[in-house]
Scaffold this motif. Structure first.
Motif, PDB file in Angstrom:
ATOM      1  N   ILE A 133      -6.442   0.808  -2.363  1.00  0.00           N
ATOM      2  CA  ILE A 133      -4.972   0.885  -2.352  1.00  0.00           C
ATOM      3  C   ILE A 133      -4.582   2.218  -1.716  1.00  0.00           C
ATOM      4  N   GLN A 134      -3.825   2.157  -0.635  1.00  0.00           N
ATOM      5  CA  GLN A 134      -3.416   3.357   0.095  1.00  0.00           C
ATOM      6  C   GLN A 134      -2.061   3.888  -0.375  1.00  0.00           C
ATOM      7  N   LYS A 135      -1.116   2.969  -0.603  1.00  0.00           N
ATOM      8  CA  LYS A 135       0.229   3.404  -0.959  1.00  0.00           C
ATOM      9  C   LYS A 135       0.955   2.273  -1.672  1.00  0.00           C
ATOM     10  N   THR A 136       1.746   2.630  -2.671  1.00  0.00           N
ATOM     11  CA  THR A 136       2.612   1.681  -3.362  1.00  0.00           C
ATOM     12  C   THR A 136       4.030   2.224  -3.302  1.00  0.00           C
ATOM     13  N   GLU A 137       4.902   1.465  -2.672  1.00  0.00           N
ATOM     14  CA  GLU A 137       6.289   1.881  -2.486  1.00  0.00           C
ATOM     15  C   GLU A 137       7.207   0.955  -3.289  1.00  0.00           C
ATOM     16  N   ASN A 192      15.499  -3.622 -10.063  1.00  0.00           N
ATOM     17  CA  ASN A 192      16.787  -4.091 -10.553  1.00  0.00           C
ATOM     18  C   ASN A 192      16.638  -5.078 -11.705  1.00  0.00           C
ATOM     19  N   TRP A 193      15.780  -6.068 -11.575  1.00  0.00           N
ATOM     20  CA  TRP A 193      15.561  -7.052 -12.636  1.00  0.00           C
ATOM     21  C   TRP A 193      14.126  -6.934 -13.134  1.00  0.00           C
ATOM     22  N   TYR A 194      13.186  -7.051 -12.198  1.00  0.00           N
ATOM     23  CA  TYR A 194      11.786  -6.768 -12.457  1.00  0.00           C
ATOM     24  C   TYR A 194      11.352  -5.789 -11.370  1.00  0.00           C
ATOM     25  N   ILE A 195      10.061  -5.660 -11.102  1.00  0.00           N
ATOM     26  CA  ILE A 195       9.592  -4.637 -10.165  1.00  0.00           C
ATOM     27  C   ILE A 195       9.047  -5.301  -8.900  1.00  0.00           C
ATOM     28  N   LEU A 196       9.562  -4.856  -7.756  1.00  0.00           N
ATOM     29  CA  LEU A 196       9.080  -5.312  -6.461  1.00  0.00           C
ATOM     30  C   LEU A 196       8.523  -4.102  -5.725  1.00  0.00           C
ATOM     31  N   ASN A 197       7.226  -4.150  -5.428  1.00  0.00           N
ATOM     32  CA  ASN A 197       6.550  -3.071  -4.705  1.00  0.00           C
ATOM     33  C   ASN A 197       6.069  -3.565  -3.352  1.00  0.00           C
ATOM     34  N   ASN A 198       5.992  -2.640  -2.394  1.00  0.00           N
ATOM     35  CA  ASN A 198       5.335  -2.887  -1.122  1.00  0.00           C
ATOM     36  C   ASN A 198       4.022  -2.111  -1.189  1.00  0.00           C
ATOM     37  N   VAL A 199       2.908  -2.832  -1.171  1.00  0.00           N
ATOM     38  CA  VAL A 199       1.593  -2.218  -1.351  1.00  0.00           C
ATOM     39  C   VAL A 199       0.833  -2.246  -0.028  1.00  0.00           C
ATOM     40  N   THR A 200       0.357  -1.075   0.387  1.00  0.00           N
ATOM     41  CA  THR A 200      -0.490  -0.961   1.572  1.00  0.00           C
ATOM     42  C   THR A 200      -1.921  -0.752   1.083  1.00  0.00           C
ATOM     43  N   PHE A 201      -2.844  -1.573   1.614  1.00  0.00           N
ATOM     44  CA  PHE A 201      -4.233  -1.460   1.171  1.00  0.00           C
ATOM     45  C   PHE A 201      -5.183  -1.737   2.318  1.00  0.00           C
ATOM     46  N   ASN A 202      -6.371  -1.169   2.196  1.00  0.00           N
ATOM     47  CA  ASN A 202      -7.465  -1.449   3.124  1.00  0.00           C
ATOM     48  C   ASN A 202      -8.374  -2.484   2.477  1.00  0.00           C
ATOM     49  N   ASN A 212     -18.263  -5.542   7.609  1.00  0.00           N
ATOM     50  CA  ASN A 212     -18.116  -4.097   7.427  1.00  0.00           C
ATOM     51  C   ASN A 212     -16.921  -3.501   8.156  1.00  0.00           C
ATOM     52  N   SER A 213     -16.121  -4.321   8.826  1.00  0.00           N
ATOM     53  CA  SER A 213     -14.887  -3.794   9.417  1.00  0.00           C
ATOM     54  C   SER A 213     -13.834  -3.674   8.313  1.00  0.00           C
ATOM     55  N   ILE A 214     -12.829  -2.861   8.586  1.00  0.00           N
ATOM     56  CA  ILE A 214     -11.764  -2.617   7.616  1.00  0.00           C
ATOM     57  C   ILE A 214     -10.437  -3.010   8.250  1.00  0.00           C
ATOM     58  N   ILE A 215      -9.654  -3.786   7.510  1.00  0.00           N
ATOM     59  CA  ILE A 215      -8.308  -4.112   7.970  1.00  0.00           C
ATOM     60  C   ILE A 215      -7.299  -3.540   6.975  1.00  0.00           C
ATOM     61  N   THR A 216      -6.167  -3.122   7.490  1.00  0.00           N
ATOM     62  CA  THR A 216      -5.089  -2.622   6.646  1.00  0.00           C
ATOM     63  C   THR A 216      -4.011  -3.693   6.563  1.00  0.00           C
ATOM     64  N   GLN A 217      -3.593  -3.976   5.342  1.00  0.00           N
ATOM     65  CA  GLN A 217      -2.561  -4.977   5.114  1.00  0.00           C
ATOM     66  C   GLN A 217      -1.455  -4.405   4.236  1.00  0.00           C
ATOM     67  N   LYS A 218      -0.259  -4.979   4.391  1.00  0.00           N
ATOM     68  CA  LYS A 218       0.876  -4.654   3.524  1.00  0.00           C
ATOM     69  C   LYS A 218       1.344  -5.958   2.887  1.00  0.00           C
ATOM     70  N   ARG A 219       1.607  -5.894   1.597  1.00  0.00           N
ATOM     71  CA  ARG A 219       2.096  -7.066   0.880  1.00  0.00           C
ATOM     72  C   ARG A 219       3.183  -6.636  -0.112  1.00  0.00           C
ATOM     73  N   GLU A 220       4.225  -7.448  -0.215  1.00  0.00           N
ATOM     74  CA  GLU A 220       5.199  -7.255  -1.273  1.00  0.00           C
ATOM     75  C   GLU A 220       4.672  -7.966  -2.515  1.00  0.00           C
ATOM     76  N   VAL A 221       4.718  -7.261  -3.635  1.00  0.00           N
ATOM     77  CA  VAL A 221       4.180  -7.784  -4.883  1.00  0.00           C
ATOM     78  C   VAL A 221       5.268  -7.692  -5.946  1.00  0.00           C
ATOM     79  N   TYR A 222       5.555  -8.831  -6.579  1.00  0.00           N
ATOM     80  CA  TYR A 222       6.596  -8.917  -7.591  1.00  0.00           C
ATOM     81  C   TYR A 222       5.946  -8.915  -8.967  1.00  0.00           C
TER      82      TYR A 222
END
Length: 193
Positions: A8-12, A17-27, A33-43
């Protein structure tokens, strides 16, 4: 419990407002053995519990009907959903939660439930684990009209219907709630309703 393939690189925080919505950046470390970086919104709305209340003697079950805005926004023209009784755990254990929710929503005071399974209902976007239960009821357990809590602005209609009628509502499309379908299928296979 830690997966070495995930960093996990960053959680924004996007909303609380009602529950928690984060934008999570992770490798993600792939098998080659390659690495990809993804961003996902997580409720994160917390975990929940649901129960199929059944009366084996008369082959009836208790369901609820209430307005669900997300379904209305996605093609459910009335917005009304028929479902098993359910609620968020808050600070309770799953069993305590579902006993409390059963009385609040349906008016039945039960003391014994059977845990059937735990499931992620929408694992691509929502953190919630849903604990599924069954429980027997009879007329003597009815202590109120149910309908939910006024302070939670719940407006829940309680339905007592024959199991076969409810089960047929899956095929007709009247019943589209996943947790309810799972519990009805469980009851057909394992309880013999």
């Amino acid at each position: 419990m830690h997966n070495p393939k995930i960093d996990i690189q960053k959680t924004e925080l996007l909303s609380d407002n009602w529950y928690i919505l984060n934008n999570v950046t992770f490798n993600y470390h792939k098998a080659d053995n390659s690495i990809i970086t993804q961003k996902r919104e997580v409720y994160d709305r917390g975990n929940g519990a649901a129960i199929l209340l059944y009366n084996k003697e008369n082959r009836n079950i208790i369901l609820t009907r209430q307005f669900r805005l997300p379904t209305y926004l996605n093609g459910n023209t009335s917005g009304m959903m028929i479902e098993v009784c359910a609620g968020l755990l808050d600070q309770d254990e799953p069993e305590q939660c579902i006993i409390r929710e059963t009385e609040e929503e349906t008016g039945y005071r039960i003391s014994k439930v059977e845990k059937i399974m735990e499931t992620y209902m929408s694992p691509g976007a929502i953190t919630e684990i849903l604990y599924l239960f069954t429980g027997e009821y009879n007329a003597s357990m009815k202590v109120s009209e149910g309908g939910g809590l006024e302070e939670e602005q719940e407006n829940i209609e309680v339905l007592e219907i024959p199991f076969d009628e409810a089960y047929n509502m899956i095929a007709s499309g009247e019943l589209k709630d996943a947790k309810t379908i799972m519990l009805l299928q469980y009851a057909r296979i394992n309880i013999g309703l």
